[in-house]
Design an enzyme around this catalytic site. Structure first.
Site, PDB file in Angstrom:
ATOM      1  CG  ASP A   6      -1.888   1.361   1.673  1.00  0.00           C
ATOM      2  OD1 ASP A   6      -2.206   2.212   0.275  1.00  0.00           O
ATOM      3  OD2 ASP A   6      -1.835   1.857   3.027  1.00  0.00           O
ATOM      4  N   GLY A   8       0.837   5.218   0.093  1.00  0.00           N
ATOM      5  CA  GLY A   8       0.458   5.835   0.989  1.00  0.00           C
ATOM      6  C   GLY A   8       1.331   7.114   0.944  1.00  0.00           C
ATOM      7  CG  ASN A   9       0.316  11.298  -0.781  1.00  0.00           C
ATOM      8  OD1 ASN A   9       0.812  11.503  -1.614  1.00  0.00           O
ATOM      9  ND2 ASN A   9      -1.199  10.935  -0.792  1.00  0.00           N
ATOM     10  CG  ASN A  11       4.131   5.620   6.938  1.00  0.00           C
ATOM     11  OD1 ASN A  11       3.877   5.541   8.156  1.00  0.00           O
ATOM     12  ND2 ASN A  11       5.582   6.178   6.562  1.00  0.00           N
ATOM     13  N   GLY A 107      -9.051   7.527  -5.631  1.00  0.00           N
ATOM     14  CA  GLY A 107      -7.633   7.641  -4.908  1.00  0.00           C
ATOM     15  C   GLY A 107      -7.782   5.293  -4.788  1.00  0.00           C
ATOM     16  CG  ASP A 109      -5.526   5.858  -0.017  1.00  0.00           C
ATOM     17  OD1 ASP A 109      -6.554   5.703  -1.044  1.00  0.00           O
ATOM     18  OD2 ASP A 109      -5.597   6.271   0.394  1.00  0.00           O
ATOM     19  NE  ARG A 110     -12.288   8.116  -0.879  1.00  0.00           N
ATOM     20  CZ  ARG A 110     -12.603   9.464  -0.991  1.00  0.00           C
ATOM     21  NH1 ARG A 110     -11.730  10.103  -2.088  1.00  0.00           N
ATOM     22  NH2 ARG A 110     -13.517   9.318  -0.406  1.00  0.00           N
TER      23      ARG A 110
END
Ligand SMILES: Nc1ncnc2c1ncn2[C@@H]1O[C@H](COP(=O)(O)OP(=O)(O)O)[C@@H](O)[C@H]1O
Ligand SMILES: CC(C)(COP(=O)(O)O)[C@@H](O)C(=O)NCCC(=O)O
Ligand SMILES: [K+]
Length: 270
Positions: A6, A8-9, A11, A107, A109-110
């Site tokens: 995953d 993310g911005n 991590n 996104g 991740d969403r």
């Protein structure tokens, strides 16, 4: 064994699953300058320290909200983990009906969070993810992804106070004993923690009213535990929700070949 990633911005979180069981997870900084080789060294070392055998990896799935890093990690996977990763994006089956005006805009991740939440809790369900941004995602009883809300995250909001107000220090994000802070640090901690808790309750109550139904509320992301304990509306904290969603999407999309007689395990496509 599969590897889920995953991006993310803030991590990058990596998970290693054996079947449905999460064996290991690792959190590394999202470094937009790092090369595939540098990420390769990091992942190789982490895996070695946990006795993860790279040859046992059957497949990899990545979701990313940071486009430039996607290519870097894809190359890292090919070069060091010897698999071309599955990417959460157009063409991938999620089982969700995305009712965003432009589904490509949501996104990744969403979407991954929504898939995991529906599988685990069923709809209607609301996911609150405390990442770089705090996101709210709403899924109805049919499993339709309705959209949600995006708020500046706790980390970046706290940083903005410190960077833009000369007399405000950088603070440790911990719960103060009282709401009425009697020094600068406690006043800031109070504002951030109770402010965010109130924001979550406020948005969730409005979402419930708009959906016309009370859905279960699940929180995830780095700071979920800290804030959720102060809210009235969060029912459950599930720190591994995104990794779980990645595993589910991988399983829904992997093309398995017949049992390999030599090793007795189904092989994922390379
Ligand atoms: N385990 C943790 N404990 C405390 N803070 C964390 C933890 N993990 C992440 N954070 C903080 O939470 C914020 C968001 O992190 P993360 O959920 O990884 O965001 P993203 O998915 O956007 O990369 C960051 O400011 C990070 O420093
Ligand atoms: C809202 C986000 C920045 C959250 O990212 P994160 O905090 O996990 O790094 C990300 O999901 C994103 O870039 N979304 C695209 C816009 C949208 O979902 O509508
Ligand atoms: K996130």
């Amino acid at each position: 064994m599969i590897v889920v990633i995953d991006i993310g911005n803030t991590n990058i979180v990596l998970g290693v699953y054996q079947g449905e069981q999460l064996l290991h997870h690792f959190r590394i900084n999202t470094n937009r300058q790092a090369t595939p080789d540098e990420y390769g060294v990091m992942v190789h070392n982490l895996f070695q320290m946990s006795n993860i055998v790279i040859d046992h990896i059957q497949g990899i799935i990545i979701s990313s909200v940071v486009p430039p890093i996607m290519n870097t990690l894809e190359e890292m996977c090919r070069k060091y983990l010897h698999h071309t990763p599955m990417i959460v994006g157009p063409g991938i089956r999620t089982g969700l009906n995305l009712r965003y005006e432009n589904p490509r805009e949501v996104g990744a991740d969403r979407i991954v969070n929504a898939v995991a939440a529906v599988a685990k809790y069923g709809g209607p369900v609301i996911v609150v993810d405390f990442g770089t941004a705090t996101t709210f995602d709403c899924i109805d009883s049919k499993g339709d992804y309705l959209g949600g809300a995006i708020v500046p995250g706790i980390g970046i909001s706290t940083e903005a106070l410190y960077q833009r107000a000369s007399k405000l220090p950088n603070i440790e994000l911990e719960k103060p004993k009282k709401v009425i802070g009697r020094n600068t640090v406690h006043a800031m901690q109070s504002g951030i923690i109770y402010g965010y808790a109130g924001q979550v309750d406020g948005i969730v109550k409005r979402i419930h009213a708009e959906m016309g139904v009370i859905g279960k509320v699940v929180a995830t992301g780095g700071l979920a535990e800290l804030i959720s304990s102060e809210t009235e509306t969060v029912d459950e904290v599930n720190p591994m929700l995104t990794l779980e969603g990645l595993r589910l999407i991988y399983e829904r999309n992997v093309i398995t070949t017949p049992i390999d007689k030599t090793f007795g395990t189904p092989k994922a496509s390379k």
